[in-house]
Motif scaffolding. Structure first.
Motif, PDB file in Angstrom:
ATOM      1  N   GLU A   1     -30.578  61.234  74.085  1.00 55.58           N
ATOM      2  CA  GLU A   1     -30.605  61.641  72.689  1.00 55.58           C
ATOM      3  C   GLU A   1     -30.280  63.126  72.589  1.00 55.58           C
ATOM      4  OE1 GLU A   1     -34.274  60.702  70.827  1.00 55.58           O
ATOM      5  OE2 GLU A   1     -33.918  58.522  70.810  1.00 55.58           O
ATOM      6  N   LEU A   2     -29.502  63.484  71.585  1.00 52.86           N
ATOM      7  CA  LEU A   2     -29.145  64.882  71.393  1.00 52.86           C
ATOM      8  C   LEU A   2     -30.365  65.709  71.007  1.00 52.86           C
ATOM      9  CD1 LEU A   2     -27.024  67.130  71.183  1.00 52.86           C
ATOM     10  CD2 LEU A   2     -26.589  66.388  68.820  1.00 52.86           C
TER      11      LEU A   2
ATOM     12  N   GLY B   1     -12.551  62.875  64.596  1.00 54.05           N
ATOM     13  CA  GLY B   1     -13.289  62.437  63.427  1.00 54.05           C
ATOM     14  C   GLY B   1     -13.973  63.577  62.688  1.00 54.05           C
ATOM     15  N   LYS B   2     -14.586  63.202  61.571  1.00 51.46           N
ATOM     16  CA  LYS B   2     -15.302  64.168  60.763  1.00 51.46           C
ATOM     17  C   LYS B   2     -16.599  63.557  60.250  1.00 51.46           C
ATOM     18  CE  LYS B   2     -11.110  66.483  59.051  1.00 51.46           C
ATOM     19  NZ  LYS B   2     -10.334  66.866  57.830  1.00 51.46           N
TER      20      LYS B   2
ATOM     21  N   GLN C   1     -17.857  62.162  63.571  1.00 50.59           N
ATOM     22  CA  GLN C   1     -17.361  63.196  64.477  1.00 50.59           C
ATOM     23  C   GLN C   1     -17.922  63.025  65.883  1.00 50.59           C
ATOM     24  OE1 GLN C   1     -18.828  67.348  64.347  1.00 50.59           O
ATOM     25  NE2 GLN C   1     -16.692  67.937  64.001  1.00 50.59           N
ATOM     26  N   GLU C   2     -17.056  63.243  66.851  1.00 48.24           N
ATOM     27  CA  GLU C   2     -17.499  63.281  68.240  1.00 48.24           C
ATOM     28  C   GLU C   2     -16.772  64.409  68.962  1.00 48.24           C
ATOM     29  OE1 GLU C   2     -14.930  60.307  70.963  1.00 48.24           O
ATOM     30  OE2 GLU C   2     -16.379  59.263  69.668  1.00 48.24           O
TER      31      GLU C   2
ATOM     32  N   ASP D   1     -24.078  63.104  64.573  1.00 50.05           N
ATOM     33  CA  ASP D   1     -24.690  62.304  63.518  1.00 50.05           C
ATOM     34  C   ASP D   1     -25.457  61.120  64.085  1.00 50.05           C
ATOM     35  OD1 ASP D   1     -24.745  62.046  60.461  1.00 50.05           O
ATOM     36  OD2 ASP D   1     -24.219  60.010  61.092  1.00 50.05           O
ATOM     37  N   GLN D   2     -25.037  60.651  65.268  1.00 52.87           N
ATOM     38  CA  GLN D   2     -25.727  59.531  65.907  1.00 52.87           C
ATOM     39  C   GLN D   2     -26.808  60.003  66.872  1.00 52.87           C
ATOM     40  OE1 GLN D   2     -23.002  56.603  67.556  1.00 52.87           O
ATOM     41  NE2 GLN D   2     -21.488  57.022  65.973  1.00 52.87           N
TER      42      GLN D   2
END
Length: 234
Positions: free
Chosen positions: A94-95, A124-125, A129-130, A150-151
């Motif tokens: 997890e970030l 992406g945005k 985004q990645e 975001d994930q």
């Protein structure tokens, strides 16, 4: 028939993955003990580099993505023939509150310290985004650190290539021989942390069990001081 069954079993252990590569510079395929030693050396070299990458990002326990511990030989094609073996390696984290720029910087430096070329690419945005740090060359071949803010997700993968040798024969040696695949997944560690040790032998008898019969990680994970020693190679 024997080859078809064995190759199917090996592929199933790697979630059905079959890689296709070309044979630039390949020599004759090793067999027997030489095959085991070749696979072990390739695995330890690339896995050790990738360990340094994830530890540079965070010295914590990284879950192993399903089917991708990294030591299970996978059939792959050389010049169109299913005569090679490859590896599938992936780790997740997890970030959390980690800064994306810090993750990118740590991954870039770690790849470069390993003698690899490192590049960053963003796709992406917004919620799609990645950010990817792509390391190429060395023992790893291709390593990728993918951050999806975001994930709340970091995924690190490695694709060291396709090498000459029978994947089924090598898998028999890695897992103790004799098509002993029942319960093999339970003997593969569920996490990689600071006390990680490279492993390329998981016999039915004498190998720690890291998962329940339902496939859930055992907590805490075993930390053996002496791992089983394979009776292959010099």
């Amino acid at each position: 028939m024997r080859g078809k069954v064995r190759n199917g079993l090996v592929a199933a252990m790697a979630v059905g993955m079959v890689m296709t590569m070309t044979s630039c510079g390949f020599t004759a395929a090793p067999t027997g003990d030489a095959l085991y030693r070749d696979g072990e050396q390739r695995y330890v070299a690339y896995a050790t580099t990738m360990h340094s990458v994830i530890m540079a990002i965070d010295e914590t326990e990284w879950p192993v993505d399903q089917g991708s511990f990294g030591a299970s030989p996978i059939p792959c094609r050389i010049n169109g023939e299913l005569t090679g073996f490859a590896f599938s390696w992936a780790r997740l984290l997890e970030l959390g509150d980690r800064d994306v720029d810090d993750v990118v910087a740590a991954a870039t430096t770690s790849f470069e310290d390993a003698g690899m070329e490192a590049a960053t690419a963003t796709y992406g945005k917004g919620d799609r985004q990645e950010i990817n740090v792509i390391g190429t060359g060395g023992d790893v071949g291709r390593g990728v650190v993918t951050v999806r803010p975001d994930q709340n997700h970091i995924r690190v993968t490695a694709s060291p290539g396709c090498f000459p040798g029978d994947a089924a024969d090598l898998s028999d040696m890695v897992f103790g021989g004799g098509l002993v695949y029942k319960g093999a997944s339970r003997r593969i560690p569920a996490f990689e942390g600071p006390d990680w040790q490279p492993r390329f032998y998981f016999p039915e008898e004498g190998s720690p069990v890291y998962h329940t019969e339902d496939g859930e990680p055992i907590e805490p994970q075993p930390s053996p001081t002496e791992l089983p020693k394979a009776p292959y190679g010099d």
